[in-house]
Design a protein around this motif. Sequence first.
Motif, PDB file in Angstrom:
ATOM      1  N   TYR A   1      19.882 126.419  60.914  1.00  0.00           N
ATOM      2  CA  TYR A   1      18.508 126.649  60.165  1.00  0.00           C
ATOM      3  C   TYR A   1      17.562 125.438  60.485  1.00  0.00           C
ATOM      4  O   TYR A   1      18.134 124.542  60.975  1.00  0.00           O
TER       5      TYR A   1
ATOM      6  N   SER B   1      12.569 127.138  57.906  1.00  0.00           N
ATOM      7  CA  SER B   1      13.451 128.087  57.196  1.00  0.00           C
ATOM      8  C   SER B   1      13.983 127.435  55.882  1.00  0.00           C
ATOM      9  O   SER B   1      14.173 127.977  54.719  1.00  0.00           O
ATOM     10  N   PHE B   2      14.290 125.919  56.017  1.00  0.00           N
ATOM     11  CA  PHE B   2      14.765 125.162  54.932  1.00  0.00           C
ATOM     12  C   PHE B   2      13.965 125.262  53.856  1.00  0.00           C
ATOM     13  O   PHE B   2      14.024 125.140  52.629  1.00  0.00           O
TER      14      PHE B   2
ATOM     15  N   PRO C   1      12.073 128.897  51.214  1.00  0.00           N
ATOM     16  CA  PRO C   1      12.259 129.569  49.758  1.00  0.00           C
ATOM     17  C   PRO C   1      11.490 128.637  48.660  1.00  0.00           C
ATOM     18  O   PRO C   1      10.845 129.310  47.651  1.00  0.00           O
ATOM     19  N   PHE C   2      11.477 127.385  48.860  1.00  0.00           N
ATOM     20  CA  PHE C   2      10.929 126.651  47.814  1.00  0.00           C
ATOM     21  C   PHE C   2       9.287 126.681  47.933  1.00  0.00           C
ATOM     22  O   PHE C   2       8.585 127.040  46.893  1.00  0.00           O
TER      23      PHE C   2
END
Lengths: 647, 291
Positions: A555, A559-560, A563-564
């Motif tokens: 990751y 990418s980390f 989503p947030f």
Amino acid sequence: MIFLFTSIILFVFTGLAQLVFKGNFKARIVTFFSGIATTLGLIPTTIALFKIQTLTSTIGFNKLIGNVNVVLDPLSAIFVLIILVVGFLAIIYSYKYLEPYKKDLSTHYFFLGIFIPSMLLVVLVQNILMFLICWEIMSLSSFFLLLFENEKKEVRQSAINYFITMQIGALLLFCGFILLNLKTGSLNFTDFHGQVSNTIFILFLIGFGIKAGFVPLHTWLPKAHPIAPSHVSALMSGVMIKTGIYGILRILTFIEIPSLSTSYTILLIGVISAFFGILYATAQRNYKKMLAYSSIENIGLITISLGVAMLGLCYKNSIMTGFGFLGVFAHILNHAIFKSLLFLTAGSIDSKVHTKDCEKLGGLIKSMPYTANLFLAGSVAICALPPFNGFISEIFIYLGMLNGLDSRNHFLFPILMLIMGILAFVGAMALITFTNMFSTIFLGNPRTEKAQEVNEDSPKSMLIPMGILATFALLMGIFPSFLMPLFLSPCSMFLKTPLIVPNQILTNISIFNLILLALTSTLLIIRVLLLKNKVVFKHKTWGCGYQNMNTKIQYSNYSFSRPFLGFLTPLFIRQLDFKQVKELFPQKTHFKSKIIDIFEFYIVKPIVEFDKLVISKFYWIQSGNIQKYLLYGLIFLLITIVMVVKL
Amino acid sequence: MIKFLLLLVLPFLFIGVINKTKAVISGRKGASIFQPYFDFFKLIKKGLVISETTSFIFQTAPTINLACVIMAAILICIFHFQGDFILFAYILALGKFFSIIAAMDTGSSFEGMGASREASYTSLVEPASFIIISSICAIGKVYSFESLAKILSFNNKVWVLISVLAIFALFSMILIEGSRTPVDDPTTHLELTMIHEAMILDNAGIDLGIILYSNALKMLLFAGLIASILTPHSILGTIILIFTVAVIIGFIESVSARLRLTHIIEYTFILITVALIIMALSLLNLYGGLI
């Protein structure tokens, strides 16, 4: 008091010594004399803080400036403390950090020798002209310190951006002080009590806010901090932006009871700075830019605490005021420590891998274990997690807000609750940011050769200052009661009634942290004992049977956080340059993403473009022709003579 | 003290009851309710396989997480001071910090995916919990967990509404923090659908046992908070309530499916809505109650 003056003179001496002595000797002089200067300076500071005394001395200048009071009261003392401690540790660090650049360091150390005493004088003098002179010297010397790698265009552009922004801030300060002078006729701060009107306060708020880094005045910060050498970033981020907060606090000492609108404004500015600061920090790839945005967030936290304290003064809720001011000073001290630690570790990484892009790193914990552990300590501290010191200031802010719920005021109650919720969300975002950055830089596999080729950690003279800061952070978190005088004495300058010390809460937190450390160690020992006779062997990470694992599989930073940040989209803009693959078979494509700071894009940029448009009509004045300039001089002289003759 | 020792012993029984409920509802006989204890002791006896990519963080993080959850249990049972619910949230956040970086330590995309999803979806729990607990504290006048025990003694009709909403919110927090359906399916074996399970894919042996225990203990803590609202002073009542909660969780797990990943955030927003309602109720209470 004489100690402080000696300390200032010694710092300036280390700067001037650059012009006289040669070679290696210079760096030793700098370190040695700065050490003496720091120790000397800390003596009156500790007296002022632990005994709540004010040390004054007056220097007489000529008729223009008048008598300059140099006052070390507890408010100044806490800033002197962080300036001296962080300054000295940054100087020790810079010795080995600047060595690989193979440049002449004389200019740099000269300006460093001027920068630190100018900051000291800014928080000590109480005369308008001397204050503004020292403020300008501070801005100018930091501008030259930023220009260390001035062969790069990006460095020059960001430094000039910083310079212009600081001059705008200084202009607003000039206006504020001129108005105060017109009102009272004096140049001394002591005559300004009760004379600060709303307009003057707003001028000072914006002027000092530009230095402190309030959103939307923050656009210089993420540009200036990444390009500076790391010890300068640590000094600027940990100490210099706090002088903006010092200015606002000093103006507040001139006000008896702040007005309600002022307090709510400061609270709102704090909330916006904290929220947008950490939001942009989550999205950054450049780890120094992330730390710069995180500084903006922490300044927002300090401002929220100040707003809570001022609301307590308005509503006459003494517990709320007490916790509010405790939060302000505790966070000033704590942030100076862990932000400098983080910037110094970032510099340590930069000096080994020569890149500021975290997506090119990875797996550095094996080759740079000390730096990794120190960065981990800094990250845990800045996320306000026990047992480090960040939690102490954060709980003061929360307790201030909780005690404010008592006020029986139907407007204050929901506002404080919502701000508590926003603070918790900001804390969660900080957790995401720092786990993201720590994991991308240090954990996993190295993503490029740059990270793979690192084979040793930074030299000891760089690791020791960082270790000292990390130890301070841990000790302050475990034993906060010992440092209560440091936070308490500045509060006494603002509160009329003596502060009720929250000893019980702090003792409970101390015991909690000690039990936490004891429990963790016990459990780790039990684990080792349980694994003694078991088979433990190493293998590759489980890949679900996939054969061709490479480092691109892990990751990444983007990418980390995706989503947030996905559900916060309207608040910042991600410019995507993505050529979608539309056909059936694999094709070559590219993907680029860039984060735009909405304040810079929608506020600063249009203003600058408009100014450039207006000023472009007058470019013909600066023709570069010497004859025309002489003509301008002649015309000016003629006009002056005519005006004098007429009068 | 007794409450604390009970909290330390009961987590696996909690999980056992949930699994037994799910089995009975599916028409199976199911494993015994003590099966998780047997699983734990089996795991302790095993060795470990450690990935070459990892560092000391991967090996120490499960233990640190366990210490944090135990300290949170100590905070609920033994320590009480002003602002202790803030320390509660932050000590659990410390455990989460280390479990996230331990997951990223393996350098695998599965763990990274689990870590990033876990970090984002649980980020909204803290604001909601702060607003809920501080609203309740504002009525109860004590800014700590003790005011939860006082809800039943609130006058006016406020206490019914607040206790129902608070219990609903705490129950949702169990589902979110404990990684249960509808937020995350603990029985899935498809990595792309995992959130918490994906983070612990590479853990084995005693680390896995510790992680299962701390997860169960976290759920038990929130169930204990629910019990402290309804039966604040009796230990037998607490135990009965905790196992009722377990049965209800088992029931919900059996009848619902896991939400689509994009809808999980919306589910978390329910918590914030409940928090705002409780805040409004608390504000109304400041002005003389609802009637």
